[in-house]
Design an enzyme around this catalytic site. Structure first.
Site, PDB file in Angstrom:
ATOM      1  N   GLU A  26       0.896  -1.245   0.063  1.00  0.00           N
ATOM      2  CA  GLU A  26       0.021   0.195  -0.152  1.00  0.00           C
ATOM      3  C   GLU A  26       0.866   1.362   0.232  1.00  0.00           C
ATOM      4  O   GLU A  26       1.484   1.577   1.184  1.00  0.00           O
ATOM      5  CB  GLU A  26      -1.039   0.009   1.357  1.00  0.00           C
TER       6      GLU A  26
ATOM      7  N   CYS B  98      -2.064   9.245   2.510  1.00  0.00           N
ATOM      8  CA  CYS B  98      -1.727   8.693   1.386  1.00  0.00           C
ATOM      9  C   CYS B  98      -2.656   9.043   0.016  1.00  0.00           C
ATOM     10  O   CYS B  98      -2.406   9.378  -1.143  1.00  0.00           O
ATOM     11  CB  CYS B  98      -1.641   7.061   1.312  1.00  0.00           C
TER      12      CYS B  98
END
Ligand SMILES: NC(=O)c1ccc[n+]([C@@H]2O[C@H](COP(=O)([O-])OP(=O)(O)OC[C@H]3O[C@@H](n4cnc5c(N)ncnc54)[C@H](O)[C@@H]3O)[C@@H](O)[C@H]2O)c1
Length: 474
Positions: free
Chosen positions: A216, A250
């Protein structure tokens, strides 16, 4: 929980989990549900402690921690508890004529020993979200939280030792060296959340044991604003998605492409919305309820460096720009007149600086997005479905949101993750469960006659004819 760990301690933890993993793989769904419910209870009863720890690490406003760390994790647990019996059950597959008489199904098998490595920016959420998936799948876990969020890491260690047995879940604290030692062990799955650069080294190390990985990662997620949209609403949503956690998210919008006819109105609305959401008078006070801090002086310096280069090369401040080094504070800052060779436009910003560029032709805007590595998210603002369809079919991204920012992370039913340099594999809900499961294909052939037996060698005339007939129907 272990601090300042050395290789022999890691060896011992690994040995214990290995010995237990076969037994734990056989944990019933009910036992896994019980573990998840206990975890949920602990989180609910210790909500204040979690908020204090995250405040300690990031000065994250407690309400923001409630929303983005605690609520999101509780939703993930509730979703898993509701669906786990179905996810973990046998998935029947339709019969197949050439194998008539056999039964086929998918059996979900826990991969075994999982290693979870998490970042500092949502230090609770991004450590515990994957843990929920691993527990649901029936894996043992070594969890390595971020050394940059030490209070939350310590809290997670305490929580894990209260809720789980050591051979089931162990928290190991430390930095890159600890990660490298852990990665030298043959885990069955590595779930890494962090930067693309470290992600690469994690994948390289995992390849030594052919360990599967979920990565991720991050990247530059664009916002594309069409002519046809309600600019004040767009600005409000962009400001929220970008400046949440000071842009250290993110999936935060990394840069904006706004249609040139809407640019001036957009800049005005961005000023209004930033001033509405974030009160500069709160700055530096312990009661700051609205806006956090940059994680540490090194990250602030990195952001300041990008910021000064942009100003030196002609960028103009629309709103914000204040920095207070003593408090690791950087104001929510929107910039215009952006050159595309700026560091701001080359690297992931991961902070509260938002460069805004304009475009006149949608294909040019799309070509600009496609000239960069595939992002974790694309945000499209428009009232026209054909516009968003066009953008989504001409770009590639891990996730996409039409008319909002960052909210996709909070939907446990949607797969979350990147593509290309923004990541590999998916997390959340069923997709997180799959990351930690081996989807074992089982074909149960009946005894006695099977049609395939008719085709065993020697291949005489009759068998050759049957095979040719099969091929004719393909
Ligand atoms: N896709 C997502 O879900 C997601 C979520 C949050 C953050 N991110 C990304 O994470 C990055 C920011 O987080 P970060 O600064 O904590 O990331 P990072 O890669 O520096 O650190 C992540 C983890 O890796 C470890 N680590 C750091 N350097 C290492 C090295 N050289 N060798 C081995 N391990 C090492 C750290 O101890 C930490 O546990 C951004 O790029 C952001 O976009 C992605």
């Amino acid at each position: 929980m272990q601090a300042n760990i050395d290789a022999t301690v890691i060896e011992e933890v690994f040995r214990k989990q290995k010995a237990a993993s076969m037994r734990l793989k056989q944990k019933t769904v009910q036992e896994r549900l019980d573990s998840l419910r206990q975890l949920k209870e602990w989180i609910k009863s210790n909500r204040e402690k979690i908020k204090e720890a995250v405040w300690d690490d990031l000065k994250k406003p407690p309400t923001e921690t409630d929303l983005t760390e605690i609520y999101v994790v509780l939703s993930e647990i509730s979703h898993a508890v509701k669906w786990l019996p179905k996810w973990a059950g046998v998935h029947k597959i339709k019969g197949y004529l050439p194998l008539v008489g056999s039964k086929s199904y998918i059996q979900m098998e826990p991969k075994g020993m999982a290693l979870i490595i998490s970042p500092w920016n949502y230090p609770f959420n991004l450590a515990i979200g994957p843990l929920v998936s691993a527990i649901a799948a029936g894996c043992t876990v070594v969890l390595k939280p971020s050394e940059m969020a030490p209070s939350t890491s310590r809290l997670i260690g305490g929580m894990v030792s209260e809720v789980f047995r050591e051979e089931e879940v162990t928290v190991i604290e430390g930095g890159p060296l600890v990660v490298q030692t852990l990665l030298s062990k043959p885990f069955d799955h590595v779930f890494f959340t962090g930067s693309p650069a470290v992600g690469k080294s994690v994948m390289k190390a995992a390849s030594e044991h052919l360990t599967s990985v979920t990565l991720e990662l991050g990247g530059k997620s664009p916002v594309l604003i069409d002519k046809a949209c309600k600019i004040s609403e767009v600005a409000e949503r962009v400001v929220w998605g970008k400046f949440l956690n000071c842009g250290q998210t993110c999936v935060a919008p990394d840069y904006v492409l706004v249609h040139e006819t809407e640019a001036d109105r957009f800049f005005e609305e961005m000023k209004v919305q930033v001033r509405k959401m974030f009160n500069p008078k709160d700055r530096g006070t312990a009661n700051n309820e609205d806006y956090g801090r940059i994680i540490n002086p090194q990250h602030l310096e990195r952001l300041q460096d990008m910021f000064s280069e942009a100003l030196d090369k002609g960028a103009q401040i629309v709103v914000g720009g204040e920095v207070d080094k003593a408090g690791n504070y950087m104001a929510p800052t929107v910039l215009r007149e952006i050159r595309t060779d700026l560091k701001l436009m080359q690297e992931e910003i991961f902070g509260p600086l938002l460069p805004v560029l304009t475009y006149s032709d949608i294909d040019e805007a799309i070509a600009f997005i496609n000239s960069k590595p595939k992002p974790l998210a694309i945000y499209v603002f428009t009232e026209e479905d054909f516009f968003s369809d066009y953008v989504l079919t001409h770009t590639s991204s891990g996730t996409a949101v039409i008319n909002d920012c960052a909210v996709q992370f909070g939907h446990p039913g949607l797969p979350f993750g990147g593509v290309g340099q923004s990541g590999m594999g998916k997390s959340h809900g069923y997709y997180g469960f799959l990351a930690f499961s081996n989807q074992k294909a089982v074909l149960h052939q009946k005894t006695g006659f099977t049609p395939v037996r008719n085709l065993y060698p020697p291949y005489g005339f009759k068998k050759r004819k049957i095979v040719s007939l099969f091929l004719r129907f393909k």
